[in-house]
Design a protein around this motif. Sequence first.
Motif, mmCIF file in Angstrom:
data_model
loop_
_atom_site.group_PDB
_atom_site.id
_atom_site.type_symbol
_atom_site.label_atom_id
_atom_site.label_comp_id
_atom_site.label_asym_id
_atom_site.label_seq_id
_atom_site.Cartn_x
_atom_site.Cartn_y
_atom_site.Cartn_z
ATOM 1 N N UNK A 18 0.753 -1.158 0.121
ATOM 2 C CA UNK A 18 -0.111 -0.072 0.049
ATOM 3 C C UNK A 18 0.818 1.150 -0.001
ATOM 4 N N UNK A 19 0.560 2.388 -0.390
ATOM 5 C CA UNK A 19 1.201 3.452 -0.582
ATOM 6 C C UNK A 19 0.868 4.275 0.496
ATOM 7 N N UNK A 20 0.101 3.792 1.565
ATOM 8 C CA UNK A 20 -0.262 4.431 2.951
ATOM 9 C C UNK A 20 0.907 3.954 3.850
ATOM 10 N N UNK A 21 1.615 4.628 4.250
ATOM 11 C CA UNK A 21 2.743 3.977 5.435
ATOM 12 C C UNK A 21 2.072 3.823 6.736
ATOM 13 N N UNK A 22 0.894 4.406 6.972
ATOM 14 C CA UNK A 22 0.036 3.948 8.302
ATOM 15 C C UNK A 22 -1.400 3.845 7.385
ATOM 16 N N UNK A 23 -1.598 2.590 7.594
ATOM 17 C CA UNK A 23 -2.841 2.062 6.904
ATOM 18 C C UNK A 23 -4.248 2.609 7.319
ATOM 19 N N UNK A 24 -5.218 2.439 6.473
ATOM 20 C CA UNK A 24 -6.489 3.054 6.861
ATOM 21 C C UNK A 24 -7.204 1.907 7.473
ATOM 22 N N UNK A 25 -8.433 2.011 8.251
ATOM 23 C CA UNK A 25 -9.102 0.905 9.044
ATOM 24 C C UNK A 25 -9.600 0.104 7.452
ATOM 25 N N UNK A 26 -9.869 0.596 6.523
ATOM 26 C CA UNK A 26 -10.340 -0.301 5.521
ATOM 27 C C UNK A 26 -9.430 -1.008 5.040
ATOM 28 N N UNK A 27 -8.118 -0.742 4.847
ATOM 29 C CA UNK A 27 -7.037 -1.333 4.321
ATOM 30 C C UNK A 27 -6.750 -2.528 5.320
#
Length: 227
Positions: free
Chosen positions: A74-83
């Motif tokens: 993922x390109x989110x280093x801190x992932x979302x709840x959905x991820x």
Amino acid sequence: MNAFILKFCILIGAMLTTTAFVGADLHTSSSSTAGNATNGLDAQSIFAFGSQIFYKEAAQPGNEYVQAGVSGYSHDLVTTDAEDQTYGTAWRAGVSTFISGYTKSSEALLDLAAVPTLKTNAEKMAVCDEFSSGEEEIDQSESYFLAAKASASPATASGFTIGMVLERVDEILASSDAADQSCMTAVLANENHNPDEFSRNLKDTENAVQEMRRIYPELQVLSSDFT
């Protein structure tokens, strides 16, 4: 490269530290909703901004090693709840499907050894169907694990785990394919009344299965879900 890694570590530390301060502010400052709306600052926007900085820096020439290391994540280093939810669903499906396929492929070896005692070609080919079915499930599990990786951050423990798991699943898949191919060749040799060729391919199948069994404990070390 060292300077980039240092900046990356500082960035991750700053982003994770923000969780405590910004997260607390979001929960305790309900009386100042108007002020929060004005500055538009929340934890997720900070995390997204930090992720953009990281991947922009990683894309620069000379950072090919880092680019390879974060590929598929993922390109989110801190992932979302959905991820996180997607990761959990894909991970569980991957583990379940992998264990089923691995079990079929490894246990079919005993059935292959008994092929000379079987009466019909259909019974003999059914043994190779066990290997083939197991290989298909291991291949499907790899797809689930790749989906989990796409929802994981390379900066987290789960991100590290899924990366290591995929490497070993890929190795076991290769051995499963080798076992499937050797099984078909062994059955064909038996049908042609060639016991020496059958024995050679039975041994090749055994070696492939032994390689699968050698690697599997590494998965158990990475996650108790494989025990």
